[in-house]
Motif scaffolding. Structure first.
Motif, mmCIF file in Angstrom:
data_model
loop_
_atom_site.group_PDB
_atom_site.id
_atom_site.type_symbol
_atom_site.label_atom_id
_atom_site.label_comp_id
_atom_site.label_asym_id
_atom_site.label_seq_id
_atom_site.Cartn_x
_atom_site.Cartn_y
_atom_site.Cartn_z
ATOM 1 N N UNK A 111 9.820 5.758 3.244
ATOM 2 C CA UNK A 111 9.295 4.453 3.629
ATOM 3 C C UNK A 111 9.655 4.202 5.097
ATOM 4 N N UNK A 112 8.646 3.971 5.953
ATOM 5 C CA UNK A 112 7.237 3.700 5.687
ATOM 6 C C UNK A 112 6.504 4.929 5.136
ATOM 7 N N UNK A 113 5.374 4.689 4.465
ATOM 8 C CA UNK A 113 4.715 5.763 3.713
ATOM 9 C C UNK A 113 3.799 6.649 4.553
ATOM 10 N N UNK A 114 4.264 7.090 5.709
ATOM 11 C CA UNK A 114 3.404 7.896 6.568
ATOM 12 C C UNK A 114 3.187 9.291 5.978
ATOM 13 N N UNK A 115 4.203 9.843 5.324
ATOM 14 C CA UNK A 115 4.058 11.157 4.695
ATOM 15 C C UNK A 115 3.115 11.067 3.510
ATOM 16 N N UNK A 116 3.248 10.005 2.710
ATOM 17 C CA UNK A 116 2.368 9.813 1.556
ATOM 18 C C UNK A 116 0.909 9.753 1.990
ATOM 19 N N UNK A 117 0.632 9.108 3.109
ATOM 20 C CA UNK A 117 -0.737 9.017 3.610
ATOM 21 C C UNK A 117 -1.294 10.401 3.932
ATOM 22 N N UNK A 118 -0.493 11.244 4.559
ATOM 23 C CA UNK A 118 -0.934 12.602 4.883
ATOM 24 C C UNK A 118 -1.113 13.437 3.622
ATOM 25 N N UNK A 119 -0.184 13.281 2.677
ATOM 26 C CA UNK A 119 -0.295 14.027 1.427
ATOM 27 C C UNK A 119 -1.545 13.635 0.646
ATOM 28 N N UNK A 120 -1.932 12.369 0.724
ATOM 29 C CA UNK A 120 -3.141 11.925 0.032
ATOM 30 C C UNK A 120 -4.366 12.647 0.589
ATOM 31 N N UNK A 121 -4.399 12.833 1.917
ATOM 32 C CA UNK A 121 -5.495 13.587 2.503
ATOM 33 C C UNK A 121 -5.479 15.042 2.076
ATOM 34 N N UNK A 156 0.834 -1.203 0.000
ATOM 35 C CA UNK A 156 0.000 0.000 0.000
ATOM 36 C C UNK A 156 0.867 1.250 0.000
ATOM 37 N N UNK A 157 0.522 2.183 -0.896
ATOM 38 C CA UNK A 157 1.173 3.497 -1.001
ATOM 39 C C UNK A 157 2.667 3.416 -1.331
ATOM 40 N N UNK A 158 3.109 2.316 -1.928
ATOM 41 C CA UNK A 158 4.502 2.252 -2.377
ATOM 42 C C UNK A 158 4.711 3.191 -3.559
ATOM 43 N N UNK A 159 3.771 3.184 -4.502
ATOM 44 C CA UNK A 159 3.844 4.039 -5.685
ATOM 45 C C UNK A 159 3.332 5.432 -5.324
ATOM 46 N N UNK A 160 4.245 6.393 -5.211
ATOM 47 C CA UNK A 160 3.900 7.708 -4.675
ATOM 48 C C UNK A 160 4.049 8.770 -5.759
ATOM 49 N N UNK A 161 2.957 9.511 -5.986
ATOM 50 C CA UNK A 161 2.914 10.502 -7.067
ATOM 51 C C UNK A 161 3.455 11.855 -6.618
ATOM 52 N N UNK A 162 4.203 12.495 -7.500
ATOM 53 C CA UNK A 162 4.603 13.879 -7.247
ATOM 54 C C UNK A 162 3.786 14.862 -8.069
ATOM 55 N N UNK A 190 9.966 14.301 8.734
ATOM 56 C CA UNK A 190 8.707 13.681 8.323
ATOM 57 C C UNK A 190 7.578 14.071 9.260
ATOM 58 N N UNK A 191 7.869 14.139 10.554
ATOM 59 C CA UNK A 191 6.855 14.581 11.513
ATOM 60 C C UNK A 191 6.537 16.059 11.317
ATOM 61 N N UNK A 192 7.557 16.843 10.923
ATOM 62 C CA UNK A 192 7.328 18.258 10.661
ATOM 63 C C UNK A 192 6.365 18.468 9.515
ATOM 64 N N UNK A 218 2.551 7.406 -14.363
ATOM 65 C CA UNK A 218 3.392 8.570 -14.650
ATOM 66 C C UNK A 218 3.544 9.439 -13.406
ATOM 67 N N UNK A 219 4.618 10.236 -13.410
ATOM 68 C CA UNK A 219 4.864 11.210 -12.330
ATOM 69 C C UNK A 219 4.820 10.548 -10.964
ATOM 70 N N UNK A 220 5.466 9.403 -10.838
ATOM 71 C CA UNK A 220 5.490 8.698 -9.560
ATOM 72 C C UNK A 220 6.785 7.911 -9.444
ATOM 73 N N UNK A 221 7.158 7.616 -8.207
ATOM 74 C CA UNK A 221 8.315 6.788 -7.907
ATOM 75 C C UNK A 221 8.004 5.974 -6.650
ATOM 76 N N UNK A 222 8.658 4.825 -6.522
ATOM 77 C CA UNK A 222 8.484 4.036 -5.312
ATOM 78 C C UNK A 222 9.040 4.795 -4.114
ATOM 79 N N UNK A 223 8.198 4.934 -3.094
ATOM 80 C CA UNK A 223 8.577 5.564 -1.823
ATOM 81 C C UNK A 223 9.264 6.918 -2.031
#
Length: 379
Positions: A51-61, A3-9, A362-364, A42-47
């Protein structure tokens, strides 16, 4: 795939305006090949964000909130229909998108040799013995790689946080929608947000524009028919219709706006119905606008050793500016580096405070996103 390995920029919701059945036509700058590719690829890279993808989860929100004004405009709302919270979300989308891309990350990575030298010196002096417990038998080079990568990722997370609150710095800019009524679509790149300073860039040899520069213009495509322009109202005046639109009737102006995407692109250009010959014709002209000058910046280590570091920033001002209709420029206004109405220092102080309190990059960034949501009272 985890889950959330493929992270879009560049968010998928943004790219879909140029897609048909989730497929984009993609022009690759290096190979000059054109391929049909999915929005998920497109426009994505793994992690990309860690990793772990905690930042990606927040960015998705965060993406869900920032998509609101984009979706409203695509569904038919005008800038005049957006007020308060929704406009702040739109401005934040523009500044966040610029800060989170691969182009930004690669610019940060250009400081790798200098950072690696500093990390090696710290390891040699056993500076990390009390703060890091290495969990496996890593070589000294692998330890260097780990610390350098962590530092570069932390820097990117800080810059993304500045992007989230970038609406503070550009709250004085005025919006206008460039509405394309020609037969040729607007296109998009993997670095879609373009900064320009047409009034001052040549006389003052400006190559990079920040959010607080006087004379700033920010271009951000919304879909195939609309490009958002944010501009410094002290320097430019635009005669718009009642919907805050400027109708783009000239194919040559559409070409100029599309060439901005070729100027800014890191790797790819994306489009839907534009034919291949049109895209290739723009590529042949991209040298007219594309600028990649090398700059030298001075850095100093904690021990006081100064280094001159050559870098080539990804985000530079285009060589040529679009000849926009209905625009009057205040030519008498002298250039100053910062707009008096910009609140960039307020933005930086706020983000610095959050990162200091969080204690880790990451917490910041997570703290910044949640604070942003609280500030705007988002639900």
């Amino acid at each position: 795939m985890p889950a959330r390995k493929n992270q879009h920029y560049v968010p998928q919701h943004y790219l879909r305006a140029w897609a048909t059945n989730e497929q984009l036509e993609v022009f690759h700058l290096d190979s000059e090949g054109i391929f049909s590719e999915g929005t998920s690829a497109v426009c994505s890279r793994d992690y990309f964000y860690g990793n772990p993808p905690i930042v990606e989860t927040e960015l998705a929100g965060l993406e869900g909130y920032q998509a609101r004004p984009i979706n409203r405009i695509r569904e038919g709302d005008n800038l005049t229909d957006l007020t308060g919270q929704t406009l702040k979300l739109l401005y934040s989308f523009v500044t966040t998108q610029r800060s989170r891309t691969k182009a930004t990350k690669e610019t940060i990575r250009s400081g790798d040799p200098f950072l690696r030298e500093a990390v090696k010196a710290d390891l040699d002096s056993n500076q990390y013995n009390d703060s890091i417990e290495w969990t496996s038998d890593l070589t000294e080079e692998e330890k260097e790689d780990t610390l350098v990568d962590a530092s570069l990722l932390g820097t990117h997370q800080y810059i993304i946080s500045l992007g989230v609150f970038g609406y503070i710095s550009i709250s004085d800019l005025k919006p206008v929608m460039l509405y394309n009524v020609t037969d040729q679509d607007f296109i998009i790149s993997d670095a879609p947000t373009v900064h320009d300073i047409p009034q001052y860039k040549h006389n003052h040899e400006i190559t990079v524009a920040g959010l607080s520069n006087r004379g700033l213009q920010i271009f951000c495509p919304i879909d195939k028919y609309r490009t958002l322009l944010l501009y410094d109202p002290a320097v430019y005046r635009f005669d718009t219709n009642s919907k805050k639109q400027i109708l783009i009737k000239s194919p040559s102006v559409v070409d100029q706006l599309n060439l901005l995407q070729f100027h800014n692109a890191e790797d790819i250009i994306m489009f839907d119905s534009s034919d291949e010959s049109y895209i290739r014709s723009l590529y042949e002209r991209s040298d007219e606008v594309r600028q990649r000058e090398e700059r030298t910046i001075s850095l100093e280590t904690e021990s006081g050793i100064a280094k001159e570091l050559p870098i080539t920033p990804a985000y530079q001002i285009p060589s040529l500016s679009p000849n926009l209709p209905n625009c009057t420029t205040m030519t008498h206004l002298p250039y100053t580096k910062r707009r008096p109405a910009s609140q960039s220092q307020k933005e930086k102080n706020l983000v610095n405070k959050m990162f200091n309190e969080a204690g880790a990059p990451d917490l910041g960034l997570i703290y910044a996103i949640r604070t942003f949501e609280s500030f705007l009272d988002l639900e």
